[in-house]
Design a protein around this motif. Structure first.
Motif, mmCIF file in Angstrom:
data_model
loop_
_atom_site.group_PDB
_atom_site.id
_atom_site.type_symbol
_atom_site.label_atom_id
_atom_site.label_comp_id
_atom_site.label_asym_id
_atom_site.label_seq_id
_atom_site.Cartn_x
_atom_site.Cartn_y
_atom_site.Cartn_z
ATOM 1 N N LEU A 101 -40.267 -11.392 -13.007
ATOM 2 C CA LEU A 101 -41.284 -12.094 -12.242
ATOM 3 C C LEU A 101 -41.148 -11.710 -10.761
ATOM 4 O O LEU A 101 -40.030 -11.602 -10.242
ATOM 5 N N PRO A 102 -42.289 -11.493 -10.042
ATOM 6 C CA PRO A 102 -42.189 -11.188 -8.605
ATOM 7 C C PRO A 102 -41.507 -12.317 -7.836
ATOM 8 O O PRO A 102 -41.628 -13.492 -8.217
ATOM 9 N N LYS A 103 -40.841 -11.970 -6.751
ATOM 10 C CA LYS A 103 -40.102 -12.960 -5.942
ATOM 11 C C LYS A 103 -41.017 -14.078 -5.470
ATOM 12 O O LYS A 103 -40.613 -15.247 -5.416
ATOM 13 N N LYS A 104 -42.266 -13.691 -5.134
ATOM 14 C CA LYS A 104 -43.234 -14.661 -4.614
ATOM 15 C C LYS A 104 -43.463 -15.773 -5.643
ATOM 16 O O LYS A 104 -43.523 -16.961 -5.294
ATOM 17 N N GLN A 105 -43.580 -15.396 -6.896
ATOM 18 C CA GLN A 105 -43.841 -16.362 -7.966
ATOM 19 C C GLN A 105 -42.608 -17.222 -8.201
ATOM 20 O O GLN A 105 -42.725 -18.428 -8.475
ATOM 21 N N ILE A 106 -41.418 -16.619 -8.108
ATOM 22 C CA ILE A 106 -40.176 -17.384 -8.304
ATOM 23 C C ILE A 106 -40.062 -18.448 -7.217
ATOM 24 O O ILE A 106 -39.731 -19.615 -7.485
ATOM 25 N N LEU A 107 -40.396 -18.039 -5.970
ATOM 26 C CA LEU A 107 -40.336 -18.968 -4.843
ATOM 27 C C LEU A 107 -41.361 -20.093 -5.022
ATOM 28 O O LEU A 107 -41.058 -21.275 -4.754
ATOM 29 N N ALA A 108 -42.546 -19.715 -5.479
ATOM 30 C CA ALA A 108 -43.610 -20.709 -5.673
ATOM 31 C C ALA A 108 -43.173 -21.734 -6.722
ATOM 32 O O ALA A 108 -43.365 -22.943 -6.549
ATOM 33 N N ARG A 109 -42.557 -21.245 -7.823
ATOM 34 C CA ARG A 109 -42.120 -22.164 -8.883
ATOM 35 C C ARG A 109 -41.028 -23.104 -8.358
ATOM 36 O O ARG A 109 -41.023 -24.304 -8.654
ATOM 37 N N LYS A 110 -40.155 -22.532 -7.530
ATOM 38 C CA LYS A 110 -39.069 -23.357 -6.958
ATOM 39 C C LYS A 110 -39.651 -24.465 -6.089
ATOM 40 O O LYS A 110 -39.228 -25.631 -6.173
ATOM 41 N N LYS A 111 -40.616 -24.100 -5.276
ATOM 42 C CA LYS A 111 -41.247 -25.086 -4.366
ATOM 43 C C LYS A 111 -41.923 -26.180 -5.178
ATOM 44 O O LYS A 111 -41.796 -27.376 -4.863
ATOM 45 N N LEU A 112 -42.651 -25.782 -6.223
ATOM 46 C CA LEU A 112 -43.376 -26.752 -7.041
ATOM 47 C C LEU A 112 -42.391 -27.710 -7.720
ATOM 48 O O LEU A 112 -42.608 -28.926 -7.760
#
Lengths: 242, 345, 303
Positions: free
Chosen positions: B65-76
């Protein structure tokens, strides 16, 4: 100071923007100046609202004729302002539900949107639509073919009014067919004589020529006015001596 | 009572009665909305699930998964606790045809809306009040006019505040405060740009115009405004409206095509355009007296301008009539619910 | 407006004159003209008078510009109109949205008019209703309004994110796939501007289309049409002028995408041409009648 500083500000700002157009290095200065310009444009709305309040409050306090309507104006102003600034009825943005003030001020559920849809929109739309009636009245009372120029104007108006509806085709197609038949020309070769096609020709030739000259003339006027402002020759925007 | 007054009163009573009967039995003048419940936690969980599904799909292909998506999931995931219990009802306008669903059963999500129905009647009264001006100046028109003046000024002020002052002034001066309150979506890396103190000061100076003393200071931001406008317009008009227009006027007098040969119509058109532009420009040249050859040339220019203005009048008439069409459409179909020809049975 | 309008006493005077001397068409109470104008619009509308429309070359130039773009092209939908002109411009704005959606173009909605923000929402609602496959952030985005008129164009042609950090819902533009890599509007394949005045089509031509050579088409009111004609075709690929052009454009779209004919909302401008024709004939008749009276009086030496 009261008049010199604004002249310097106007000249400096204008020349920065002109320079930024031609020199890529200075482009960011131009962008910054335009963002400040856009912020001031927003503040100009606030100034306009404030001026409206001031004018109408003075009218009410001096009990000038029509002060009752000024009261209505101020009430409408304050109610709309309050509902809009307080974001009444606005839900948070779906991406940020924990931030109560994050929603769009003009969402469908908002009080501000209600005022727009059911107060502002019908009033503004109807006000401009009355012009159709006044045009009809003016057509009967005022539009007179008194001289050659007026006849050319009205004649062109007739062609456009006919040609921009189906009536133009309905009236002129039989005439074109008849002319084609009696002249023995190829079918469709005289289609340019149809009223809608004549309207297109008027647009692409005569309107183009006239408006191009007007556009060039206005451009020269704007350029000279802008130069006069930037060089401090035209100081009318500073108002009277104070 | 005079006969004419009696007739008018009777007409008003009959029309009023007709409207009252139709409104009461739901045959006109109602507005509906579609309700939809928004659950913040459920929405976040749905987004997290979407990212998880994407991750699984990518993993099946041997990708990550792209880093951006991993970060987004973490934030959510971090925010799930904060949004727990936050729900509201989303509302959007619905047509009365949506009362019945595609399966023929009543759609429970579409309900009668008191606020929009009252709004509809206010809109109708406002429309009729403005139209009453056609009879003559009257108090209803003046009331409506006063309301629109006040409401439109406040509308512009609110829009300018949220989009200009909050977004671009405070959003750049105090991004942290804005991010924590009204603009949580501000880019995370955005730092305070102290240069924006300058437009803040200019804004205050502009508003000083309303003060009883010292109003002259508002000339400074006004000068900035005027200077900026002059600067950008000088170049834009010179380029788009002068140089480009002259370039467009330099066109072949004889137009021919390899296949079609000499194009007489186009050639005549080009000649007329060039003559038209030149003669109109001669007319606008007021430094010479319009006598003799100059006068005759200017007269031809006037004829071209008359054709232009005549066409402009024709187009203007067209525009105004479509505006009244729109208002009648509102009254007939949105308020009175008259059947639309060719659409409603 | 109030100061220039005649008072009730003026009406009474003309009526009294009319009644004293018998019916005199010279002093016809203009309210009769208003009434006839009202009927000339209302009756064709209620009767559903519709006429066939044939797209003209000017309209086809606009249509072809949108149609010939590759599917999925980036289109800036600059809608600059307010309630005062919505009757004339909303049909063409909607037609543009449907045409672009059929071509699967990526749509960036923006406006320079504060009162146009709900107009953007209404056009986006068309996408939500009729094109449910269109996803926000991937296929379309609503950038909303920023104050500054042509100043906004001046900024977004070089760096859009300096002015638009977020969309209308407050989402960071860097988080939306279609705006993440968007530096400025020079990367747009087409600008579609629907405008009612200033700022509008002229400003978009001057500050964006001409300077940065961005392809552009415009839909404008009748009043705004003739001043834009000089820009065609070098600076402006095509213009739609007034409701007639909107009706022709709708017809052009329906000829290319006949499945849209099932939806009555796609023929809004076509339905308005019936009242338009009758009202035009009325205006022509009134001008002729007025001039007949004028020349008759002049011949008889009546002042």
């Amino acid at each position: 100071m009261k008049r010199t500083v604004p002249l310097v500000i106007a000249a400096f700002t204008g020349f920065v923007l002109i320079v930024s157009y031609f020199i890529p290095y200075a482009q960011s200065w131009g962008e910054e100046a335009m963002i400040w310009f856009d912020i001031l444009a927003a503040v100009a709305f606030v100034l306009g609202g404030g001026n409206l309040l001031k004018t109408h409050l003075q009218k009410i306090s001096n009990r000038r004729a029509g002060w009752g309507f000024s009261l209505i104006t101020i009430s409408a102003f304050l109610i709309t302002l309050g509902i809009g600034l307080a974001k009444m009825g606005v839900h948070p943005a779906e991406k940020f539900p924990e931030f109560a003030w994050s929603g769009d001020y003009l969402s469908q559920s908002s009080g501000f949107g209600w005022i727009y849809d059911f107060v502002y929109l019908p009033l503004a739309a109807t006000m401009f639509s009355l012009l159709a009636f006044f045009i009809a009245s003016a057509a009967f009372r005022a539009f007179r073919a008194k001289n050659t120029e007026a006849m050319i104007l009205l004649g062109t108006a007739f062609i456009v009014l006919f040609g921009r509806t189906h009536a133009g085709i309905y009236v002129s197609q039989p005439v074109v067919d008849w002319l084609t038949a009696i002249s023995g020309a190829e079918a469709g070769s005289l289609a340019g004589l149809r009223l809608d096609r004549i309207t297109s020709t008027i647009t692409s030739v005569f309107i183009l020529a006239g408006n191009r000259a007007i556009t060039i003339g206005i451009a020269l006027g704007i350029v000279s006015l802008s130069l006069k402002v930037l060089l401090g020759v035209d100081r009318s925007y500073l108002g009277s001596e104070e | 009572m005079r006969t004419s007054s009696m007739i008018w009163l009777s007409l008003v009573v009959v029309a009023g009665g007709y409207l009252a009967v139709r409104t009461s039995n739901g045959s006109m003048g109602r507005a509906y909305v579609r309700h939809e419940t928004f659950d913040a936690r459920a929405s976040f969980e749905e987004q997290i699930q979407k990212i998880d599904d994407e991750e699984n799909t990518l993993a099946a292909k041997g990708k990550t998964l792209p880093k951006k998506q991993i970060l987004a999931r973490k934030k959510l995931t971090t925010r799930l606790g904060d949004v727990d219990g936050i729900t509201w009802t989303k509302v959007r306008s619905a047509n009365r045809s949506e009362l019945v669903g595609k399966d023929g059963n009543p759609d429970s999500a579409v309900v009668f809306s008191w606020s929009r129905t009252i709004g509809l009647w206010i809109a109708v009264l406002a429309t009729l009040a403005i139209m009453s001006f056609l009879w003559g100046d009257n108090i209803f028109y003046k009331l409506a006019e006063s309301v629109v003046v006040g409401a439109s000024a406040a509308y512009a002020m609110v829009v300018g505040f949220w989009t200009g002052i909050i977004q671009n002034l405070f959003g750049k001066l105090v991004p942290g405060l804005m991010r924590d309150s009204v603009l949580p979506g501000l880019p995370g890396g955005q730092e305070a740009e102290l240069i924006y103190i300058v437009p803040l000061v200019l804004s205050v100076l502009m508003l000083w115009r309303l003060a009883p003393v010292g109003g002259w200071i508002s000339r400074w931001p006004l000068a900035f405004f005027i200077g900026a406008t002059a600067g950008i317009r000088l170049v834009a008009y010179l380029d788009a409206d002068f140089v480009q227009q002259i370039g467009s006027t330099i066109m072949p007098l004889i137009v021919s095509d390899k296949e079609l040969g000499l194009m007489v119509g186009k050639s005549i058109g080009n000649i007329i355009i060039i003559i038209g532009v030149l003669t109109c420009l001669v007319y606008f040249f007021f430094s010479f007296e319009h006598k003799g050859l100059v006068g005759r040339t200017a007269r031809v220019g006037i004829w071209f301008l008359m054709v232009t203005f005549g066409a402009g009048f024709g187009f203007t008439v067209m525009g105004r009539i479509s505006l009244i069409s729109d208002r009648f459409s509102f009254l007939f179909y949105d308020w009175l619910w008259l059947p639309k020809p060719g659409i409603d049975a | 407006m109030n100061d220039s309008m005649p008072t009730d006493s003026d009406y009474q005077t003309s009526t009294e004159t009319s009644s004293a001397n018998g019916f005199d068409v010279r002093n016809l109470d203009r309210r009769w003209i208003f009434l006839v104008m009202g009927f000339s619009v209302a009756i064709p509308m209620l009767m559903g008078l519709v006429f066939p429309e044939e797209p003209s070359q000017e309209v086809l130039d606009v249509f072809d510009t949108v149609e010939n773009l590759e599917d999925g092209s980036k289109v800036l939908m600059a809608y600059d109109y307010d309630p005062a002109s919505k009757g004339e411009l909303e049909p063409m704005a909607a037609a543009f949205v449907r045409h672009c959606a059929e071509k699967k173009h990526k749509l960036y909605f923006i406006t320079l008019w504060p009162a146009a923000v709900p107009m953007l929402q209404k056009n986006i609602a068309i996408l939500n209703r009729e094109y449910p496959e269109y996803t926000y952030g991937e296929d379309y985005v609503n950038l909303g309004f920023r104050p500054g008129q042509e100043g906004v164009i001046k900024v977004i042609v070089t760096d859009i994110k300096k002015l638009y950090a977020n969309d209308v819902d407050g989402t960071d533009l860097n988080e939306l796939s279609m705006t993440a890599n968007l530096k400025n509007i020079q990367s747009m394949d087409l600008i579609i501007n629907v405008s009612a005045g200033t700022p509008g089509a002229k400003e978009w031509v001057q500050y964006a289309a001409t300077t940065y050579d961005i392809k552009m088409v415009a839909g404008v009111t009748g009043v705004g049409y003739t001043p834009l004609v000089p820009y065609v075709p070098k600076q402006l690929a095509g213009i739609l002028g007034a409701i007639k052009a909107a009706a022709e454009y709708e017809e052009a779209v329906l000829l290319e995408y006949p499945q849209l004919r099932k939806n009555p909302a796609t023929q809004e401008a076509l339905r308005k041409m019936g009242p338009q024709l009758v009202a035009h004939m009325l205006i022509i008749g009134l001008i002729i009648a007025g001039n007949v009276i004028y020349f008759t009086d002049r011949k008889r030496g009546v002042s």
